[in-house]
Design a protein around this motif. Sequence first.
Motif, PDB file in Angstrom:
ATOM      1  N   GLN A  91       0.837  -1.200   0.000  1.00 29.71           N
ATOM      2  CA  GLN A  91       0.000   0.000   0.000  1.00 29.71           C
ATOM      3  C   GLN A  91       0.863   1.237   0.000  1.00 29.71           C
ATOM      4  O   GLN A  91       2.054   1.158   0.312  1.00 29.71           O
ATOM      5  N   HIS A  93       0.398   5.541   1.302  1.00 34.03           N
ATOM      6  CA  HIS A  93      -0.437   6.513   2.010  1.00 34.03           C
ATOM      7  C   HIS A  93       0.396   7.770   2.225  1.00 34.03           C
ATOM      8  O   HIS A  93       1.578   7.792   1.870  1.00 34.03           O
ATOM      9  N   HIS A  95       1.081  11.466   4.914  1.00 35.01           N
ATOM     10  CA  HIS A  95       0.915  12.190   6.180  1.00 35.01           C
ATOM     11  C   HIS A  95       0.993  13.667   5.818  1.00 35.01           C
ATOM     12  O   HIS A  95       1.828  14.039   4.977  1.00 35.01           O
ATOM     13  N   GLU A 105       6.560  13.592   8.341  1.00 36.10           N
ATOM     14  CA  GLU A 105       6.986  12.871   9.563  1.00 36.10           C
ATOM     15  C   GLU A 105       8.497  13.029   9.735  1.00 36.10           C
ATOM     16  O   GLU A 105       8.973  13.334  10.833  1.00 36.10           O
ATOM     17  N   VAL A 120       4.731   1.371   1.064  1.00 39.11           N
ATOM     18  CA  VAL A 120       4.977   0.323   2.063  1.00 39.11           C
ATOM     19  C   VAL A 120       5.145  -1.042   1.379  1.00 39.11           C
ATOM     20  O   VAL A 120       4.272  -1.458   0.607  1.00 39.11           O
ATOM     21  N   PHE A 130       2.197  -9.964   4.833  1.00 40.41           N
ATOM     22  CA  PHE A 130       2.573  -8.687   5.454  1.00 40.41           C
ATOM     23  C   PHE A 130       2.525  -8.827   6.979  1.00 40.41           C
ATOM     24  O   PHE A 130       3.438  -8.405   7.696  1.00 40.41           O
ATOM     25  N   GLU A 131       1.442  -9.449   7.459  1.00 42.24           N
ATOM     26  CA  GLU A 131       1.224  -9.570   8.909  1.00 42.24           C
ATOM     27  C   GLU A 131       2.364 -10.323   9.591  1.00 42.24           C
ATOM     28  O   GLU A 131       2.650 -10.086  10.763  1.00 42.24           O
ATOM     29  N   VAL A 142      10.027   0.886   3.632  1.00 45.77           N
ATOM     30  CA  VAL A 142       9.133   1.993   3.276  1.00 45.77           C
ATOM     31  C   VAL A 142       9.942   3.070   2.561  1.00 45.77           C
ATOM     32  O   VAL A 142      10.974   3.516   3.093  1.00 45.77           O
ATOM     33  N   SER A 197      10.981   2.201  12.443  1.00 47.39           N
ATOM     34  CA  SER A 197       9.740   1.514  12.845  1.00 47.39           C
ATOM     35  C   SER A 197       8.549   2.027  12.041  1.00 47.39           C
ATOM     36  O   SER A 197       8.659   3.022  11.312  1.00 47.39           O
ATOM     37  N   THR A 199       5.269   4.217  11.962  1.00 44.32           N
ATOM     38  CA  THR A 199       5.035   5.477  12.689  1.00 44.32           C
ATOM     39  C   THR A 199       3.617   5.550  13.258  1.00 44.32           C
ATOM     40  O   THR A 199       3.225   6.562  13.830  1.00 44.32           O
ATOM     41  N   PRO A 201       0.640   2.851  15.464  1.00 47.39           N
ATOM     42  CA  PRO A 201       0.568   1.551  16.146  1.00 47.39           C
ATOM     43  C   PRO A 201       0.446   0.422  15.124  1.00 47.39           C
ATOM     44  O   PRO A 201      -0.200   0.611  14.095  1.00 47.39           O
ATOM     45  N   PRO A 202       1.103  -0.690  15.331  1.00 48.79           N
ATOM     46  CA  PRO A 202       1.819  -1.149  16.533  1.00 48.79           C
ATOM     47  C   PRO A 202       3.269  -0.680  16.643  1.00 48.79           C
ATOM     48  O   PRO A 202       4.012  -1.208  17.462  1.00 48.79           O
ATOM     49  N   TRP A 209      13.955   2.180   6.378  1.00 48.32           N
ATOM     50  CA  TRP A 209      13.466   3.419   5.777  1.00 48.32           C
ATOM     51  C   TRP A 209      14.383   3.853   4.646  1.00 48.32           C
ATOM     52  O   TRP A 209      15.624   3.786   4.783  1.00 48.32           O
TER      53      TRP A 209
HETATM   54  N1  LIG Z   1       3.473   5.288   8.412  1.00 45.26           N
HETATM   55  S1  LIG Z   1       4.248   3.879   8.125  1.00 45.26           S
HETATM   56  O1  LIG Z   1       4.681   3.829   6.738  1.00 45.26           O
HETATM   57  O2  LIG Z   1       5.299   3.702   9.122  1.00 45.26           O
HETATM   58  C1  LIG Z   1       3.115   2.556   8.351  1.00 45.26           C
HETATM   59  C2  LIG Z   1       2.979   1.582   7.344  1.00 45.26           C
HETATM   60  C3  LIG Z   1       2.058   0.534   7.507  1.00 45.26           C
HETATM   61  C4  LIG Z   1       1.289   0.453   8.670  1.00 45.26           C
HETATM   62  C5  LIG Z   1       0.281  -0.658   8.814  1.00 45.26           C
HETATM   63  O3  LIG Z   1       0.119  -1.458   7.923  1.00 45.26           O
HETATM   64  N2  LIG Z   1      -0.453  -0.731   9.955  1.00 45.26           N
HETATM   65  C6  LIG Z   1      -1.562  -1.678  10.074  1.00 45.26           C
HETATM   66  C7  LIG Z   1      -1.177  -3.092  10.355  1.00 45.26           C
HETATM   67  C8  LIG Z   1      -1.934  -4.092   9.808  1.00 45.26           C
HETATM   68  C9  LIG Z   1      -1.646  -5.419  10.081  1.00 45.26           C
HETATM   69  C10 LIG Z   1      -0.565  -5.728  10.894  1.00 45.26           C
HETATM   70  F1  LIG Z   1      -0.292  -7.007  11.171  1.00 45.26           F
HETATM   71  C11 LIG Z   1       0.199  -4.747  11.429  1.00 45.26           C
HETATM   72  C12 LIG Z   1      -0.115  -3.443  11.126  1.00 45.26           C
HETATM   73  F2  LIG Z   1       0.694  -2.483  11.581  1.00 45.26           F
HETATM   74  C13 LIG Z   1       1.425   1.425   9.670  1.00 45.26           C
HETATM   75  C14 LIG Z   1       2.353   2.482   9.495  1.00 45.26           C
END
Ligand SMILES: NS(=O)(=O)c1ccc(C(=O)NCc2ccc(F)cc2F)cc1
Length: 262
Positions: A91, A93, A95, A105, A120, A130-131, A142, A197, A199, A201-202, A209
């Motif tokens: 995906q 996205h 900020h 960020e 990402v 991904f999970e 990323v 990491s 940015t 949760p989680p 990066w």
């Molecule tokens: N802004 S960033 O580029 O750092 C970023 C990229 C992906 C995600 C994400 O996929 N979160 C949902 C998510 C969905 C499933 C999972 F297992 C973990 C999880 F973080 C969060 C932040």
Amino acid sequence: LSACSSKLAFMHPMWQEPLAIPGGDRQSPIDIVVRKSVFDPQLRPLKVQYDPRTCQQIWNNGYSFLVEYDDTTDKSTVKGGPLEDQFRLCQFHFHWGENNAWGSEHSIDRRLFPAELHLVHWNSDKYSLFEEAVIEENGLAVIAVFLKIGKRHEGLQKLVDALPAVRHKDSLVEFTKFDPSCLLPENIDDYWTYAGSLTTPPLTEAVTWIVMKRHIEVSHDQLAVFRSLLFTSAEEQVQRSMVNNFRVQQAVKGRTVRSSFT
Ligand SMILES: NS(=O)(=O)c1ccc(C(=O)NCc2ccc(F)cc2F)cc1
């Protein structure tokens, strides 16, 4: 544009920063201090291969809007650069801020940009979902690209035109045949890279990066459409504009930021 911390102090972060973070010594985002970055001649050019046919939908997840790709095969990938393996696009996205003074960020020598794109990817050589990858230290890659206000970005307009359909949190619209390489700067050989990491949760410490040195330009009106999105779902009484959806910057904690250029 400097990140005047007092200006930012009163702003309510999107979500409460957790008290303890697993590990906590490689959090993102950070300020990249150019004179402290180390040129690494072993960094190779990035190899980006995106197939627009893998583009599926746009989803407002209440933090940002995600343009989601089919990542069940290795059709849209990135490799090379600092990466040992091949990573699949899942995906992208953004900020952004409530105005053009801030929103990104990461920052470069404290310089913030009005917005930041995140493409990402997850390590499909080592993991199958991904999970799975999101909890591994070499799991994600990323690519970050800064956005500046300037001329209208023709490639972005197709995405901008679709945003009113995902105004509210949890809304989703079909979105196909979009090639995200149109959002990359002409030169993708000049970048900084560091271990960080997620940015939001989680906040897992799984991300390599890759922060592009060159920015892209979008028009004021295009960014205004990002700001017309809402954090809140259609059912909620109080609607809140989706702006300032960036995390506060984190301590570098002895990490080295490498550059692919001198
Ligand atoms: N802004 S960033 O580029 O750092 C970023 C990229 C992906 C995600 C994400 O996929 N979160 C949902 C998510 C969905 C499933 C999972 F297992 C973990 C999880 F973080 C969060 C932040």
